[in-house]
Design an enzyme around this catalytic site. Structure first.
Site, PDB file in Angstrom:
ATOM      1  CG  ASP B 407      -1.679   1.169   1.472  1.00 27.69           C
ATOM      2  OD1 ASP B 407      -2.070   1.752   0.399  1.00 27.69           O
ATOM      3  OD2 ASP B 407      -1.712   1.673   2.681  1.00 27.69           O
ATOM      4  CG  ASN B 809      -7.304   1.095   2.334  1.00 27.00           C
ATOM      5  OD1 ASN B 809      -6.529   0.659   3.095  1.00 27.00           O
ATOM      6  ND2 ASN B 809      -6.950   2.019   1.459  1.00 27.00           N
TER       7      ASN B 809
END
Lengths: 338, 1173
Positions: B407, B809
């Protein structure tokens, strides 16, 4: 932010937790490894030579007396119907057979290491426990009880199949036979004689065997195994102990006697000898062979060519490999080094 | 606990809760005994422990015998009790089994006790409960359904409650849900107006005690964000939804007191229902090992069968002529005898099954995990947060990672956002080219609310603000101070902001520091202190932020009575909603360009004066929409919002810096050198992602980017490898495909990715192409897509994937990957909760992978291979011996030797090897990342290495038998001496191989090797003692053997030769390794650190904030490169620096597919960048 309040989760700074335990990390290079290999090889060759030479110096005389050949003197005894058969094997020594000479009997194709055979005995009975005289262990089946349901002592197949050929050695001097004394004392292991096998304390020994029967194949009961020496009877009979120590492989020898007494203590002088064999043990049915072996011993025991040669082979292999390594090393590494 | 059993009964509202009816629920408590359960309502106790004093033994045994190997061993032990087939005594296999069961049981017990402790901590928390007329304090475990509970500020909610009323206006109350979804911002809940009105009277105890409403709702379920039910009170039904429920696990904030009615307790609460079991991940080594064990098992069966056949043949051909043996044939039937022998051989060959391997495996894994937890160099000093291995079974897989999916925000970057620049009315304030540390602090002492943490230098802006000379500047900051969902919190006189996104916090904080203080929020009222002047804005509507809308707006009535809509959002979205002829549009766009280049996150801010008529009409439609069906309403709302958010007047743009975490560039460079394919998955814009890519060393200065249309063409072509070159034939430097690929990075956007995933065959091509490329950047991807990418990689490549992320997420991705790593950072704990490993900082990944992973992989693979090798070469000897004992299942060894061999003589040294081995030091591993490469390629544990190991085992076992055979053949030495000789040779062989295997000798290794070696002789002598024989003649029948054997030089020489010869292959391999790998080790050990020093200097350059010049130089060379996409204007930055790439013109789709700078090659001449040092 002060340091103290910020260290609650700080792991211990020990060599173990930080994987920094002091350690020795051998730094190996060709300069160490190849000579190391040569050293191993040379050491093995050295051991091999020593073993080989020692083994070469051991004199061995083997006499097969199975009686397969029709012209051999023991051929007549191979007929199972012939009882109490004796046969004689003559041999001559052209030089002194150095003493002390050990006499072995050898059997081949005989599977003493067969598992159920090995289990077919009653260890407790053999320690002289009278309770097991009347109730031998079921491990002895089918040699636990005889047809009349009497307990067999010693029970089991090992004891039952005890080797019962006898040997007498004579030196032929001026066409007269001089008996060579064969010493049967101390041929079994100390632990077997003193611990593993004990006679019941009953006196006389015979009484302990009341209400029991002798093993089916035995000519005499256990307490009469040695008619010449009353102390060498029962479960601590030396021949019995030697037999009960199972062989490792199907071809084996067992120590029968040593020649340690009298003028023969120094060895068997050159001359003619006659070996008189009381032939009782049948081996022909399973293609077995019987032999008598005379051998003197060294620090490494009897003659053993194999180990010396094996050491020589492996040692040479190491040396050869180190040469190969040197070549490999020279071929692939030297250009890089420069 | 069943998860999400969506049965019909669940959906019907049949769960009845009567307020203040304690007796009834206390009686109806759910109880259970074994598998029987009665009672409907759970009590408020959590029980995560499994065992009690009574159930421990049966349960642990039951669990352990789920393992096939244990069951198998138990069967063997049972079989050994049958005299007819018992080739060994019972204890030979029982001792290892008992040992394994004990170790395992103790381990389970320890973890269970820890669970029990944490349970009782939770269960004994205090809570106030209404007892007839007054509140008294009880422990959580004594609460039950129907109780009215009082919660004070900052207390955790003990169970799922219906909010009855609170101390705040309208019975609002704020909760923090960090434990549930990891978000740290506050969410508000509100009581029904009826309960609010009736129950808030003082004193509340009285009215609460009289409260006799009945709640009918769903049965307990795991849906955290949904609740259906109604409250029946005074004969009326009031609909309840999720807004009225306080969930267990949340914490009350900003609210003095709240009162609630317990609806679900303990195991029924939504949080406990939804915490599923941790998915069991198994490693490559695990799976291969299991296959190997199954293979061994099959081998045992087959061999036993063959040996049984051999035995049958022997019985019928040989032994029937030997009277001593034929009498022993059971029933005189060779076939039956062979049948029994089959089982006997299964017993004899049983040590081949490496049962103790599993337990050793567990212990090693646990220790390796502890090493990770203990590593001080993976602890982040600043936050005192050490690394944690949450899953203790994946260690060796850390040494095999081929794909790293990361990420961006919060993982590569700090997610600590700083307001650095802004552009108001086309003018840029602040300079992000000066690093934060070097930025001068502005004198904001005139502002009592200033936090002193504003890292922006713009005195001219302050002047403008304080003088109130420029209305557009004031309006800009009013917009920042109003348009957000931040909750202010007064604590110790300071004003703290609780925000759901760090961006908002940074923006509101900046407005505060500059004098536009957002002071308090009430339900329909926002208070600002504008330069000390209090102004109240009436809140009319909030048009919320969603990832589709990418903007949020707020409609307020200012104190003067005017209606204003403030809107902020992604530049692309805002720019397309401006009124025609907006001034300063061009200069703002230019500013946005320059912000993006310097890796700043940008947002546009706009305002609209809303006419009164429009508002009336609009609010009417909005009210109507509230009654519509969901799907229809969404469409209407979207259109409505669109109507309102149009005709905007651009105020300006903000630029927020999200700084790279410390050490990220080195880490990425190092991991790339270690052969990892790094994919960065981000929701950000392509430009931002690419820039971060350059800064974080994911992309080299001369990397060419392949994306957009070009990528699609390459993938669509039959052979991606080929046509890529043809499409770039003009590029001289792409002549050599291989090297060109190695210098290419893929840039894929979310929508493109969706397209590739759906199209059949495309996924494989994409992964194939990516495998050749340097790295991959995925921009604008949704959380679901992140997981899709992982799935795609897992499907089309055999490599191990590791996903690292910090936010909710990333959870999907973390759970999907082989290994999930959570960054314990700013964004709460959800990523960590679902991860297998948690780290505080991205940079610790290098140590986790290159040091711990690499070591674990080597230690565990060598351990497994060696373990199986040693058990097999020991057990296989029995087969060779079988050929010389009539296949009678005669064991080659003494029973005690078999029982002790795996557990005592050989286990500890190899276990210590797996604990401590270091072929190279941690420092060297980090300096030479190339050493990691064998892991991902699985060089150490694959069918080939296993086959090599088995070949070696076969050789060893043959040597171990046949050298003693040669010596014992036709000799007076007996079977028991042979057994001791072969045992001794076994020990010599294993210890010699251990000597060769171990390259890192700690004291423990040396001492325990000696101890284990000595044990063999000592224990052998002890078990062959006369005294023991006299106690149990049947168990100690080897009496006196060692006494004779150890005194016999022939035995020693034989064992020595057999042991050394059996170890010769290992010796050869060892020596050739030394010879051939010497230059490498030489390099590893003699590495002075020129490269790391260079790396560090580069990092300093980035950190010192001279980035823009670096970018500029890079860009200027790039600008000279031929543009494949035709001529593009290069708008110039005010500072006169050429910009990176061309901004796409705003296009209506909002999804920019063809980013022009992608696919262009940066000249390698970039080496000429100015040297700062």
């Amino acid at each position: 932010m002060s340091k103290e309040e910020n260290t609650a989760n700080r792991p211990d700074n020990t060599a173990f937790t930080q994987q920094r335990l002091p350690a020795w990390q051998p730094m190996l290079s060709a300069g160490i490894v190849i000579p190391g290999f040569v050293i191993i090889g040379v050491a093995f060759i050295g051991i091999g030579v020593a073993l080989f030479v020692t083994s070469q110096n051991i004199q061995v005389l083997e006499k097969d007396y199975t009686g397969i050949e029709t012209n051999s003197s023991c051929f007549k005894c191979t007929n199972p119907r012939v009882k109490n058969c004796n046969c004689t094997i003559n041999f001559s020594l052209d030089k002194l057979f150095e003493g002390p000479v050990f006499v072995y009997y050898g059997l081949s194709n005989y599977f003493q290491n067969y598992r159920k055979y090995g289990a077919s005995k009653d260890a407790a009975q053999l320690t002289g426990d009278l309770a097991y005289f009347t109730e031998p262990s079921t491990s002895c089946v089918p040699y636990q009880r005889d047809a009349k349901d009497k307990p067999i002592v010693p029970c089991g197949s090992i004891a039952n199949s005890m080797f019962n050929d006898t040997f007498k050695l004579f030196q032929i001097v001026n066409s007269g036979n001089v008996a060579v004394p064969l010493d049967g004392k101390g041929i079994a292991w100390w632990t077997d004689y003193n611990i593993k096998y004990r006679n019941p304390t009953t006196n006389p020994l015979k009484n302990a065997f009341n209400d029991t029967v002798k093993p089916i194949f035995w000519p005499r009961p256990a307490y009469e195994l040695d008619t010449t020496n009353a102390a060498n009877n029962g479960f601590i009979n030396q021949d019995f102990l030697v037999w009960m120590r199972r062989s490792a492989l199907p071809n084996f020898r067992k120590l029968y006697r040593r020649i340690t007494e009298g003028e023969y203590a120094k060895g068997l002088p050159a001359g003619d000898y006659a070996l008189v064999i009381g032939y009782n043990y049948p081996v022909k049915a399973f293609d077995g062979r019987k032999k008598v072996v005379f051998s003197n011993v060294s620090w490494m025991g009897g003659k053993n060519q194999f180990l010396g040669i094996a050491y020589l082979v492996i040692g040479s292999l190491c040396v050869v490999m180190s040469i190969v390594m040197l070549i490999v090393y020279a071929k692939f590494k030297f250009p890089d080094e420069e | 606990m069943a998860i999400g059993d969506n049965t019909k009964a669940d959906l019907e509202l049949t769960w009845e809760v009567r307020a203040n009816c304690r007796q009834r629920y206390a009686r109806g408590r759910r109880r259970s005994f074994l598998c029987f359960r009665w009672g409907q309502y759970a009590d408020n106790t959590v029980r995560s422990y499994k065992y009690s004093l009574l159930t421990f033994l049966p349960l642990t045994l039951f669990e352990q015998f789920h393992r096939v190997a244990n069951i198998y061993y138990l069967l063997i032990v049972v079989m050994q009790a049958i005299p007819a087939i018992a080739s060994l005594r019972w204890y030979t296999n029982a001792i290892p089994l008992i040992l394994v069961l004990t170790v395992r049981g103790l381990k389970d017990l320890a973890t269970d006790l820890a669970r029990r402790k944490s349970d009782s901590q939770i269960n004994s928390r205090a809570s106030d409960v209404l007892d007839s007329t007054s509140f008294c304090t009880v422990q959580w475990k004594d609460l039950c359904v129907g109780d009215v509970v009082r919660i004070h500020k900052d207390q955790p909610v003990p169970a799922d409650l219906l909010l009855l009323c609170s101390s705040e206006e309208y019975s609002l109350c704020y909760v923090e849900t960090a434990d549930i979804d990891g978000e740290t911002n506050l969410k508000y809940k509100q009581a029904l107006s009826i309960t609010h009105n009736e129950l808030t009277s003082e004193p509340s105890e009285k009215s609460l005690a009289d409260f006799d409403g009945v709640v009918w709702c769903e049965h307990p379920n795991n849906r955290l964000y949904a609740f259906r039910g109604h409250l029946r009170w005074h004969g009326e039904d009031h609909v309840l939804n999720n807004d009225h429920i306080l969930l267990r696990g949340t914490v009350l904030r900003n609210t003095q007191v709240a009162y609630g009615l317990m609806i679900y307790a303990g195991a029924d609460t939504k949080i406990l229902r939804s915490c599923g079991k941790l998915r069991v991940k198994s490693t490559h080594v695990d799976r291969l090992l299991n296959k190997m064990v199954i293979g061994i098992f099959a081998f045992v069966l087959l061999t036993s069968l063959l040996m049984a056949v051999g035995h049958g043949a022997f019985e019928s051909q040989v032994s029937r002529f030997i009277p001593a043996l034929s009498a022993l044939t059971v029933n005189g039937d060779p076939v039956y005898s062979a049948f029994l022998t089959f089982w006997s051989y299964i017993i004899v060959l049983n040590p081949l099954i490496p049962m103790a391997l599993y337990i050793s495996f567990d212990v090693i894994h646990v220790l390796h995990s502890l090493f990770i937890n203990w590593d001080r160099e993976m602890r982040w000093e600043k936050k005192d947060s050490p690394a944690r291995a949450r899953n203790t079974s994946l260690n060796e897989q850390l040494g095999q990672v081929g794909h790293l999916l990361s990420d961006k925000t919060g993982t590569l970057t700090q997610n600590h956002l700083l307001f650095r620049q802004c552009c108001i009315a086309g003018r840029v304030y602040g300079d992000a080219s000066i690093s934060v540390e070097e930025t001068q602090q502005m004198d904001l002492s005139w502002n009592p609310f200033a936090s002193g943490q504003l890292s922006m230098w713009a005195p001219e802006l302050v002047q403008l603000l304080r003088a109130r000379q420029c209305p557009i500047v004031s309006e800009f900051f009013t917009a920042l101070a109003l348009c957000h969902t931040v909750m202010p919190e007064q604590s110790k006189g300071a004003l703290l902001y609780k925000a759901s996104s760090p961006d908002e916090e940074a923006l509101v904080g900046a407005a505060r520091d500059l004098g536009w203080v957002f002071h308090s929020r009430r339900r329909d009222n926002l208070t600002l202190l504008e330069l000390g002047v209090t102004r109240e804005y009436q809140l009319l509507a909030t048009l919320e932020f969603t990832s589709q809308r990418r903007r949020m707006s707020i409609l307020v009535r200012d104190p003067e009575g005017g209606l204003k809509l403030y809107c902020k959002g992604a530049d692309m979205v805002i720019l397309e909603r401006l009124q025609a002829g907006c001034p300063c549009l061009e200069s703002t766009e230019r500013a946005l360009e320059s912000f993006a280049q310097t890796c700043l996150r940008t947002l546009c801010v706009a305002v609209r004066c809303v006419p009164e008529e429009l508002w009336e009409c609009w609010s009417k439609v909005l009210t109507d929409a509230a009654t519509m069906a969901t799907g229809e309403r969404d469409a209407v709302l979207e259109a409505l919002h669109g109507d309102m958010e149009s005709q905007l007047l651009l105020l300006g743009a903000t630029a927020i810096e999200d700084r790279l975490q410390e050490g990220v560039p080195e880490t990425i460079a190092l991991l790339r050198e270690a052969g990892l394919k790094i994919w960065v998955l981000t929701g950000d814009k392509t430009e931002t992602a690419v820039n971060i890519g350059y800064f974080s060393k994911l992309l080299d200065p001369d990397t060419c980017l392949l994306g957009g249309q070009e990528l699609r063409e390459v993938l669509r072509s039959a052979d991606p490898g080929y046509s890529a070159s043809s499409s770039r034939q003009g590029n001289a430097w792409c002549v050599n495909m291989k090297t060109a690929r190695a210098k290419t990075a893929l840039v894929i956007s979310g929508p493109e990715l969706a397209e590739f995933v759906q199209e059949p065959g495309m996924g494989a091509k994409l992964i194939g192409l990516a495998a050749q490329c340097q790295s991959v950047l995925c921009c604008r991807v949704t959380p679901g897509q992140k997981a899709d990418i992982v799935t795609l990689i897992r499907k089309y490549s055999s490599s191990i994937t590791m996903a690292i992320g910090d936010g909710a997420n990333d959870v999907n991705m973390i759970k999907t990957a082989h290994i999930g790593v959570g960054i314990a950072g700013v964004e709460g704990g959800q990523a960590v909760q679902n991860a297998d490993f948690s780290l505080a900082q991205f940079r610790f990944l290098q140590r986790l992978l290159l040091v711990h992973g690499r070591w674990s992989y080597r230690r565990i693979t060598f351990f497994v291979l060696f373990f199986i090798h040693k058990t097999c070469n020991f057990a296989l000897v029995n087969i060779w011996f079988g050929f010389f004992n009539g296949f009678s299942a005669q064991s080659m060894y003494e029973n005690w030797f078999i029982a002790m061999y795996t557990s005592l003589y050989t286990s500890i040294p190899i276990q210590l090897y797996a604990f401590f081995e270091q072929d190279v030091s941690a420092e060297s591993s980090l300096k030479s990342p190339g050493l990691y490469r064998p892991g991902p390629l699985n060089r150490l544990f694959n069918p080939l290495t296993i086959a090599a190991m088995l070949a070696q085992t076969l050789f060893s076992s043959l040597v171990l038998f046949f050298i003693p055979y040669g010596v014992f053949h036709d000799s007076p030495l007996d079977y028991q001496t042979l057994a001791v000789t072969v045992s001794m040779a076994d020990i010599f062989c294993v210890d010699a191989e251990l000597l060769l295997l171990t390259r890192h000798w700690t004291v423990f290794n040396a001492v325990f090797l000696c101890i284990a070696f000595g044990f063999f002789f000592i224990v052998t002598r002890i078990t062959q003692q006369p005294r023991l024989f006299q106690l149990a003649p049947a168990d100690y029948f080897f009496v006196g053997v060692s006494e004779n054997a150890f005194a016999n030089p022939l035995v020693w020489l034989t064992a020595l030769l057999a042991g050394v010869t059996a170890a010769l292959p290992a010796l050869f391999v060892f020596v050739f390794n030394v010879l051939l790998s010497r230059p490498d080790t030489h390099r590893v050990h003699s590495l002075a650190g020129p490269r790391p020093v260079e790396l560090r200097s580069k990092v300093r350059r980035i950190d010192s904030g001279r980035r823009p010049s670096g970018v500029a130089s890079r860009v200027s060379s790039k600008g000279a490169a031929p543009a494949s996409g035709g001529p593009h204007p290069h708008p110039h930055h005010p500072r006169g620096l050429p910009l990176l790439g061309d901004r796409p013109t705003v296009d209506g789709s909002g999804i920019e597919l063809n980013v022009p700078f992608i696919g262009r090659k940066l000249l390698p001449a970039i080496g000429k960048k100015p040297d700062h040092d």
